[in-house]
Motif scaffolding. Sequence first.
Motif, short mmCIF file in Angstrom:
data_model
loop_
_atom_site.label_atom_id
_atom_site.label_comp_id
_atom_site.label_asym_id
_atom_site.label_seq_id
_atom_site.Cartn_x
_atom_site.Cartn_y
_atom_site.Cartn_z
N MET A 212 -7.41 -4.92 -10.81
CA MET A 212 -7.68 -4.69 -9.41
C MET A 212 -6.63 -3.72 -8.86
SD MET A 212 -8.17 -7.63 -6.64
CE MET A 212 -7.51 -7.39 -5.05
N LYS A 213 -7.06 -2.81 -8.07
CA LYS A 213 -6.13 -1.83 -7.51
C LYS A 213 -5.57 -2.32 -6.18
CE LYS A 213 -8.17 2.18 -9.64
NZ LYS A 213 -8.72 3.52 -9.45
N MET A 214 -4.32 -2.00 -5.97
CA MET A 214 -3.67 -2.36 -4.72
C MET A 214 -3.87 -1.22 -3.72
SD MET A 214 0.20 -3.62 -4.30
CE MET A 214 1.15 -2.80 -3.06
N LYS A 215 -4.10 -1.60 -2.49
CA LYS A 215 -4.24 -0.59 -1.44
C LYS A 215 -2.94 0.18 -1.27
CE LYS A 215 -7.25 -3.57 1.28
NZ LYS A 215 -7.41 -4.27 2.56
N TYR A 216 -3.05 1.38 -0.74
CA TYR A 216 -1.87 2.17 -0.45
C TYR A 216 -1.31 1.76 0.90
CZ TYR A 216 1.22 6.00 0.61
OH TYR A 216 2.33 6.72 0.94
N PHE A 217 -0.02 1.51 0.94
CA PHE A 217 0.65 1.15 2.20
C PHE A 217 1.77 2.14 2.47
CE2 PHE A 217 -1.11 -2.93 0.79
CZ PHE A 217 -1.84 -3.27 1.91
N ASP A 218 1.97 2.44 3.74
CA ASP A 218 2.97 3.42 4.13
C ASP A 218 4.41 2.93 3.97
OD1 ASP A 218 1.09 5.35 4.80
OD2 ASP A 218 0.87 4.56 6.83
N ASN A 219 4.63 1.64 4.21
CA ASN A 219 6.01 1.18 4.12
C ASN A 219 6.11 -0.03 3.18
OD1 ASN A 219 5.65 -1.29 5.55
ND2 ASN A 219 5.68 -0.16 7.47
N GLU A 220 7.31 -0.29 2.76
CA GLU A 220 7.57 -1.35 1.79
C GLU A 220 7.25 -2.74 2.35
OE1 GLU A 220 11.32 -2.99 -0.79
OE2 GLU A 220 11.23 -0.86 -0.34
N GLY A 221 7.48 -2.94 3.63
CA GLY A 221 7.20 -4.24 4.25
C GLY A 221 5.74 -4.62 4.14
N GLN A 222 4.85 -3.65 4.31
CA GLN A 222 3.42 -3.92 4.17
C GLN A 222 3.08 -4.31 2.74
OE1 GLN A 222 1.89 -0.17 5.65
NE2 GLN A 222 1.10 -1.20 7.49
N ARG A 223 3.70 -3.65 1.76
CA ARG A 223 3.46 -3.99 0.36
C ARG A 223 3.92 -5.41 0.05
NH1 ARG A 223 6.39 1.05 -1.90
NH2 ARG A 223 6.05 2.00 0.10
N VAL A 224 5.09 -5.76 0.56
CA VAL A 224 5.62 -7.10 0.32
C VAL A 224 4.70 -8.15 0.94
CG1 VAL A 224 7.53 -8.68 0.83
CG2 VAL A 224 8.00 -6.34 0.06
N LEU A 225 4.25 -7.92 2.16
CA LEU A 225 3.34 -8.87 2.82
C LEU A 225 2.03 -9.00 2.05
CD1 LEU A 225 3.86 -8.02 6.59
CD2 LEU A 225 4.54 -10.09 5.39
N TYR A 226 1.50 -7.89 1.56
CA TYR A 226 0.26 -7.89 0.80
C TYR A 226 0.41 -8.73 -0.47
CZ TYR A 226 -3.73 -6.12 -1.86
OH TYR A 226 -4.87 -6.01 -2.61
N LEU A 227 1.48 -8.47 -1.22
CA LEU A 227 1.71 -9.22 -2.46
C LEU A 227 2.00 -10.69 -2.19
CD1 LEU A 227 3.82 -6.59 -4.40
CD2 LEU A 227 1.46 -7.28 -4.86
N ASN A 228 2.76 -10.96 -1.14
CA ASN A 228 3.06 -12.34 -0.78
C ASN A 228 1.78 -13.10 -0.48
OD1 ASN A 228 4.81 -14.54 -0.09
ND2 ASN A 228 4.34 -14.12 2.05
N ARG A 229 0.90 -12.49 0.28
CA ARG A 229 -0.37 -13.14 0.64
C ARG A 229 -1.24 -13.35 -0.60
NH1 ARG A 229 -2.57 -16.91 3.22
NH2 ARG A 229 -4.67 -16.49 3.90
N ALA A 230 -1.26 -12.38 -1.51
CA ALA A 230 -2.04 -12.52 -2.74
C ALA A 230 -1.53 -13.70 -3.58
CB ALA A 230 -1.97 -11.23 -3.55
#
Length: 56
Positions: free
Chosen positions: A1-19
């Motif tokens: 599964m591909k991860m969405k592109y996020f502009d900042n690191e905080g968004q990536r961390v939140l996305y992975l945390n939620r997953a």
Amino acid sequence: MKMKYFDNEGQRVLYLNRAVEIRYYELQRRAAKITEHEEMEEDIEGAAKGKSMLLY
């Protein structure tokens, strides 16, 4: 599964945390179902051997 592109690191961390959080709860629900099923099997086996089943 591909991860969405996020502009900042905080968004990536939140996305992975939620997953991870969602997967954890899925596994917890599955484990609870398995445990419940095993308990029901034990009750049935006990009844077949002449042991009384307690009903609440």
